[in-house]
Design a protein around this motif. Structure first.
Motif, PDB file in Angstrom:
ATOM      1  N   LEU A 464       0.861  -1.180   0.000  1.00 28.53           N
ATOM      2  CA  LEU A 464       0.000   0.000   0.000  1.00 28.53           C
ATOM      3  C   LEU A 464       0.897   1.229   0.000  1.00 28.53           C
ATOM      4  CD1 LEU A 464      -2.724  -1.183   2.551  1.00 28.53           C
ATOM      5  CD2 LEU A 464      -2.758  -1.306   0.045  1.00 28.53           C
ATOM      6  N   VAL A 465       0.732   2.070  -1.010  1.00 31.70           N
ATOM      7  CA  VAL A 465       1.659   3.171  -1.281  1.00 31.70           C
ATOM      8  C   VAL A 465       0.928   4.509  -1.171  1.00 31.70           C
ATOM      9  CG1 VAL A 465       3.229   4.170  -2.998  1.00 31.70           C
ATOM     10  CG2 VAL A 465       2.972   1.679  -2.826  1.00 31.70           C
ATOM     11  N   GLY A 466       1.629   5.517  -0.631  1.00 33.24           N
ATOM     12  CA  GLY A 466       1.088   6.874  -0.597  1.00 33.24           C
ATOM     13  C   GLY A 466       0.224   7.169   0.607  1.00 33.24           C
ATOM     14  N   GLY A 467       0.073   6.208   1.508  1.00 26.32           N
ATOM     15  CA  GLY A 467      -0.731   6.414   2.704  1.00 26.32           C
ATOM     16  C   GLY A 467       0.098   6.205   3.955  1.00 26.32           C
ATOM     17  N   ARG A 468      -0.345   5.287   4.804  1.00 23.93           N
ATOM     18  CA  ARG A 468       0.337   5.029   6.065  1.00 23.93           C
ATOM     19  C   ARG A 468       0.299   3.535   6.355  1.00 23.93           C
ATOM     20  NH1 ARG A 468      -1.884   6.737  12.039  1.00 23.93           N
ATOM     21  NH2 ARG A 468       0.004   6.227  13.233  1.00 23.93           N
ATOM     22  N   VAL A 469       1.383   3.005   6.904  1.00 26.68           N
ATOM     23  CA  VAL A 469       1.458   1.584   7.237  1.00 26.68           C
ATOM     24  C   VAL A 469       2.007   1.437   8.651  1.00 26.68           C
ATOM     25  CG1 VAL A 469       2.478  -0.645   6.668  1.00 26.68           C
ATOM     26  CG2 VAL A 469       1.812   0.910   4.830  1.00 26.68           C
ATOM     27  N   THR A 470       1.202   0.852   9.551  1.00 28.51           N
ATOM     28  CA  THR A 470       1.641   0.522  10.906  1.00 28.51           C
ATOM     29  C   THR A 470       1.247  -0.918  11.192  1.00 28.51           C
ATOM     30  OG1 THR A 470      -0.411   1.139  12.048  1.00 28.51           O
ATOM     31  CG2 THR A 470       1.169   2.920  11.560  1.00 28.51           C
ATOM     32  N   SER A 471       1.537  -1.376  12.398  1.00 24.70           N
ATOM     33  CA  SER A 471       1.188  -2.750  12.758  1.00 24.70           C
ATOM     34  C   SER A 471      -0.308  -2.931  12.958  1.00 24.70           C
ATOM     35  CB  SER A 471       1.929  -3.162  14.038  1.00 24.70           C
ATOM     36  OG  SER A 471       1.574  -2.294  15.109  1.00 24.70           O
ATOM     37  N   SER A 472      -1.042  -1.852  13.190  1.00 22.49           N
ATOM     38  CA  SER A 472      -2.472  -1.966  13.465  1.00 22.49           C
ATOM     39  C   SER A 472      -3.353  -1.506  12.311  1.00 22.49           C
ATOM     40  CB  SER A 472      -2.837  -1.163  14.714  1.00 22.49           C
ATOM     41  OG  SER A 472      -2.500   0.209  14.528  1.00 22.49           O
ATOM     42  N   VAL A 473      -2.825  -0.652  11.439  1.00 21.00           N
ATOM     43  CA  VAL A 473      -3.618  -0.139  10.331  1.00 21.00           C
ATOM     44  C   VAL A 473      -2.701   0.164   9.149  1.00 21.00           C
ATOM     45  CG1 VAL A 473      -3.447   2.271  11.074  1.00 21.00           C
ATOM     46  CG2 VAL A 473      -5.380   1.546   9.654  1.00 21.00           C
ATOM     47  N   ALA A 474      -3.238   0.010   7.954  1.00 21.95           N
ATOM     48  CA  ALA A 474      -2.481   0.350   6.747  1.00 21.95           C
ATOM     49  C   ALA A 474      -3.462   0.808   5.684  1.00 21.95           C
ATOM     50  CB  ALA A 474      -1.684  -0.856   6.252  1.00 21.95           C
ATOM     51  N   TYR A 475      -3.100   1.856   4.963  1.00 20.28           N
ATOM     52  CA  TYR A 475      -3.940   2.308   3.858  1.00 20.28           C
ATOM     53  C   TYR A 475      -3.056   2.969   2.811  1.00 20.28           C
ATOM     54  CZ  TYR A 475      -3.735   6.460   6.890  1.00 20.28           C
ATOM     55  OH  TYR A 475      -3.313   7.485   7.711  1.00 20.28           O
ATOM     56  N   GLY A 476      -3.519   2.906   1.562  1.00 20.44           N
ATOM     57  CA  GLY A 476      -2.757   3.470   0.463  1.00 20.44           C
ATOM     58  C   GLY A 476      -3.165   2.857  -0.863  1.00 20.44           C
ATOM     59  N   ARG A 477      -2.508   3.327  -1.917  1.00 15.76           N
ATOM     60  CA  ARG A 477      -2.765   2.813  -3.265  1.00 15.76           C
ATOM     61  C   ARG A 477      -2.231   1.383  -3.356  1.00 15.76           C
ATOM     62  NH1 ARG A 477      -0.029   6.253  -5.596  1.00 15.76           N
ATOM     63  NH2 ARG A 477       1.889   5.070  -5.949  1.00 15.76           N
ATOM     64  N   LEU A 478      -3.058   0.475  -3.866  1.00 21.11           N
ATOM     65  CA  LEU A 478      -2.658  -0.927  -3.965  1.00 21.11           C
ATOM     66  C   LEU A 478      -1.743  -1.137  -5.165  1.00 21.11           C
ATOM     67  CD1 LEU A 478      -2.808  -3.922  -3.207  1.00 21.11           C
ATOM     68  CD2 LEU A 478      -4.942  -4.073  -4.526  1.00 21.11           C
ATOM     69  N   GLU A 479      -0.581  -1.740  -4.896  1.00 22.00           N
ATOM     70  CA  GLU A 479       0.322  -2.168  -5.956  1.00 22.00           C
ATOM     71  C   GLU A 479       0.644  -3.645  -5.749  1.00 22.00           C
ATOM     72  OE1 GLU A 479       2.510   2.111  -6.943  1.00 22.00           O
ATOM     73  OE2 GLU A 479       3.701   0.459  -6.094  1.00 22.00           O
ATOM     74  N   VAL A 480       0.677  -4.384  -6.843  1.00 25.88           N
ATOM     75  CA  VAL A 480       0.883  -5.830  -6.765  1.00 25.88           C
ATOM     76  C   VAL A 480       2.067  -6.239  -7.634  1.00 25.88           C
ATOM     77  CG1 VAL A 480      -1.552  -6.287  -6.301  1.00 25.88           C
ATOM     78  CG2 VAL A 480      -0.724  -6.298  -8.668  1.00 25.88           C
ATOM     79  N   PHE A 481       2.640  -7.372  -7.276  1.00 27.56           N
ATOM     80  CA  PHE A 481       3.721  -7.973  -8.053  1.00 27.56           C
ATOM     81  C   PHE A 481       3.138  -9.176  -8.782  1.00 27.56           C
ATOM     82  CE2 PHE A 481       7.274 -10.938  -8.587  1.00 27.56           C
ATOM     83  CZ  PHE A 481       8.243 -10.108  -9.140  1.00 27.56           C
ATOM     84  N   ALA A 482       3.185  -9.155 -10.108  1.00 27.13           N
ATOM     85  CA  ALA A 482       2.602 -10.248 -10.896  1.00 27.13           C
ATOM     86  C   ALA A 482       3.405 -10.453 -12.167  1.00 27.13           C
ATOM     87  CB  ALA A 482       1.141  -9.940 -11.239  1.00 27.13           C
ATOM     88  N   GLU A 483       3.718 -11.705 -12.445  1.00 26.52           N
ATOM     89  CA  GLU A 483       4.458 -12.094 -13.645  1.00 26.52           C
ATOM     90  C   GLU A 483       5.734 -11.272 -13.811  1.00 26.52           C
ATOM     91  OE1 GLU A 483       1.931 -12.321 -17.078  1.00 26.52           O
ATOM     92  OE2 GLU A 483       0.520 -13.693 -16.093  1.00 26.52           O
TER      93      GLU A 483
END
Length: 566
Positions: A464-483
């Motif tokens: 999750l990019v562009g937001g905030r990431v902690t041990s209890s909550v995370a939010y942001g733009r979803l980016e995935v690794f595929a192929e």
């Protein structure tokens, strides 16, 4: 066996014309056959089904015991349709005579049914011969013009070692767009049934082509049953043809699709000589190379599969009607069925395309870590930590869709498993595409206990990019690794079920919100996923139904964002 053969011959006498023909070979029409079956008006190509040759009454009386044992049981069991096709022009007296024999036929049918209760898999009742051509090898594997030129110049040895051969065996996404053009009704129905088998038994989804789909399969009728081997590169798969001409029915479309997915014929395996014997003296002149062992054929460590849909029939490419392939250790083992995907056919597909159906990580904080478990023979088992190291972990993580391994663990770090120990002495180099391709003990053999169960932590394949990431909550733009690439996900159809899969994948308890329209900024990486539809039970977002990876009709203004909580 002798009693069974006699009953079969008596039944054939009661039902069949002595001049009719019938045989079993393989998945494509025989272009040399001069006795075509009648076909429906919508079939636009002449049928080329070779139905073999029945014995006359005198010949039956003169058969010795050994010859009787060689009679193909299945070629004579189901004669209903065949009988109808050969009695349309009989006069009324013949029909009345046949009615008088009904009771006797029923008795024979009952006896044969009783004698064959133990036969669990049998070849299709009507099959057709493999095709041939300057650009077709092994009967139904199509070559590119470049490959055909190399084959003509230097034969198999030069072809299989050429760059033109090695670079053309690519892999499709889990969603495979397709179109159908000019395929007759019977073959189209067989294709529908074949696709249903893939949908029911694997993660693959064949979907009608959309305007923005670049790579897709086009099912056509171009003379014979054939397919290229694996996904062709670039524009060659736009479209990639699979031919289903008249006669390509039963599960033959599934056979050709398996080639398109990258599967060789089963009897091409490197270890095949332990399981079948090739009778070269019975092979047609010029066709011996069709029985060559393919060193690049990957068995996925699966047992040799006599019942594979990908196995040649007993008399494939025979010049005299005698067997060209004889199973070991018993010549009576059934080979060459064209009715359904076998259990190991399904497992072969799932190992190559559906890693979550072959491998999982259990007991960790998310789908990215845990005890390594392998699905084998219908149950989940573990991997012993003997010789287990970073290269083994790397192959496992990359196979499961993660960028790389972060750590490997020994001594049941994530708890002891309860199923069988499936793999031991795994010795991957790090370059294999799956752990099933790595050197190891024979699957299912080991000298371990569950206190030695191996585990891994993989580098995460979602963020999750562009937001905030902690041990209890995370939010942001979803980016995935595929192929092999990182990218964004379009918000089309993306709902709370898909968000929950994402949050579980990242190690959070659940999703609380889905944000459309680039709530946390527009990404700059490629848009990898669109039209994502999850059930909620998937281990990773890339396991959900979606468009093929990298194909979409979105802009970065539609990048989806997610909020996860514990």
């Amino acid at each position: 066996m002798i009693r069974l053969a006699l009953l079969v011959l008596l039944l054939a006498t009661a039902n069949c014309s002595p001049t009719s023909k019938r045989s079993w070979s393989g998945p494509g029409p025989d272009k040399n056959d001069d006795h075509p079956l009648a076909v429906k008006p919508e079939d636009k190509e002449e049928s080329n089904l070779d139905l073999g040759e029945e014995y006359t009454e005198d010949e039956k009386d003169n058969l010795d015991d050994d010859k009787k044992d060689e009679v193909n049981l299945d070629d004579n069991l189901d004669l209903g349709d065949y009988h109808d096709k050969n009695t349309d022009n009989k006069d009324e007296d013949d029909k009345n005579s046949n009615k008088d024999k009904d009771d006797e036929k029923d008795k024979f049918n009952t006896e044969i049914s009783d004698l064959t209760e133990e036969v669990t898999e049998t070849p299709a009742n009507i099959s057709v011969e493999y095709g041939s051509g300057k650009d077709v090898i092994e009967g139904d594997i199509k070559l590119t013009p470049e490959q055909a030129a190399i084959f003509k110049r230097g034969g198999w040895d030069e072809l299989v070692n050429s760059e033109a051969w090695l670079r053309n065996h690519g892999k499709w996404s889990r969603t495979i767009p397709y179109t159908i053009s000019g395929v007759a009704t019977r073959e189209r129905n067989a294709l529908t049934n074949s696709i249903k088998m893939f949908h029911d038994l694997t993660c693959l989804r064949f979907t009608p082509k959309l305007s923005y789909n670049r790579d897709y399969i086009q099912f056509v009728s171009r003379g014979g049953c054939w397919s290229y081997l694996g996904k062709r590169p670039g524009s060659y798969a736009r479209p990639q043809l699979v031919s289903l001409a008249s006669g390509c029915h039963l599960a033959v479309p599934a056979h050709e699709i398996m080639h398109a997915l990258g599967r060789f014929h089963e009897q091409s395996r490197a270890d095949r000589d332990r399981y079948v014997r090739i009778i070269t003296g019975n092979i047609r002149n010029g066709y011996a190379s069709n029985f060559r062992i393919q060193t690049t054929s990957d068995s996925q460590s699966l047992p040799y599969d006599y019942l594979s849909l990908m196995h040649y029939g007993r008399t494939a490419f025979s010049r005299n009607g005698q067997p060209t392939i004889v199973p070991r250790p018993s010549s009576f083992i059934t080979i060459g069925q064209r009715n359904r995907l076998s259990m190991y056919d399904v497992q072969h597909i799932n190992i190559r395309y559906c890693p979550e159906r072959a491998l999982r990580l259990v007991g960790g904080r998310g789908s990215y870590e845990g005890r390594v478990e392998v699905f084998w023979n219908g149950q989940w088992g573990t991997v012993c930590d003997d010789l287990f190291g970073t290269n083994d972990g790397r192959v496992i993580c990359k196979y499961m869709g993660f960028p790389d391994v972060a750590a490997t663990y020994y001594r049941a770090r994530f708890g002891r498993g309860t199923g069988p120990i499936v793999m031991d002495d795994l010795r991957c180099t790090g370059n294999e595409y799956s752990p099933f391709a790595c050197p190891m003990r024979t699957i299912g053999t080991h000298n371990c206990g569950h206190y030695e169960d191996a585990g891994v932590t993989c580098r995460k394949n979602a963020r999750l990019v562009g937001g905030r990431v902690t041990s209890s909550v995370a939010y942001g733009r979803l980016e995935v690794f595929a192929e092999g690439d990182w990218g964004t996900v379009c918000d089309d159809y993306f709902d709370i079920k898909a968000a929950n899969v994402t949050c579980h994948q990242l190690g959070y308890r659940r999703a609380s919100r889905v944000y459309p329209r680039a709530r946390y900024g527009q990404g700059t990486l490629p848009i990898l996923m669109d039209d994502v539809r999850c059930t909620g039970g998937e281990a990773q977002i890339t396991h959900c139904l979606s468009t093929p990876i990298g194909e979409h009709n979105c802009q970065h203004s539609e990048d989806v964002s997610v909020r996860c909580v514990n």
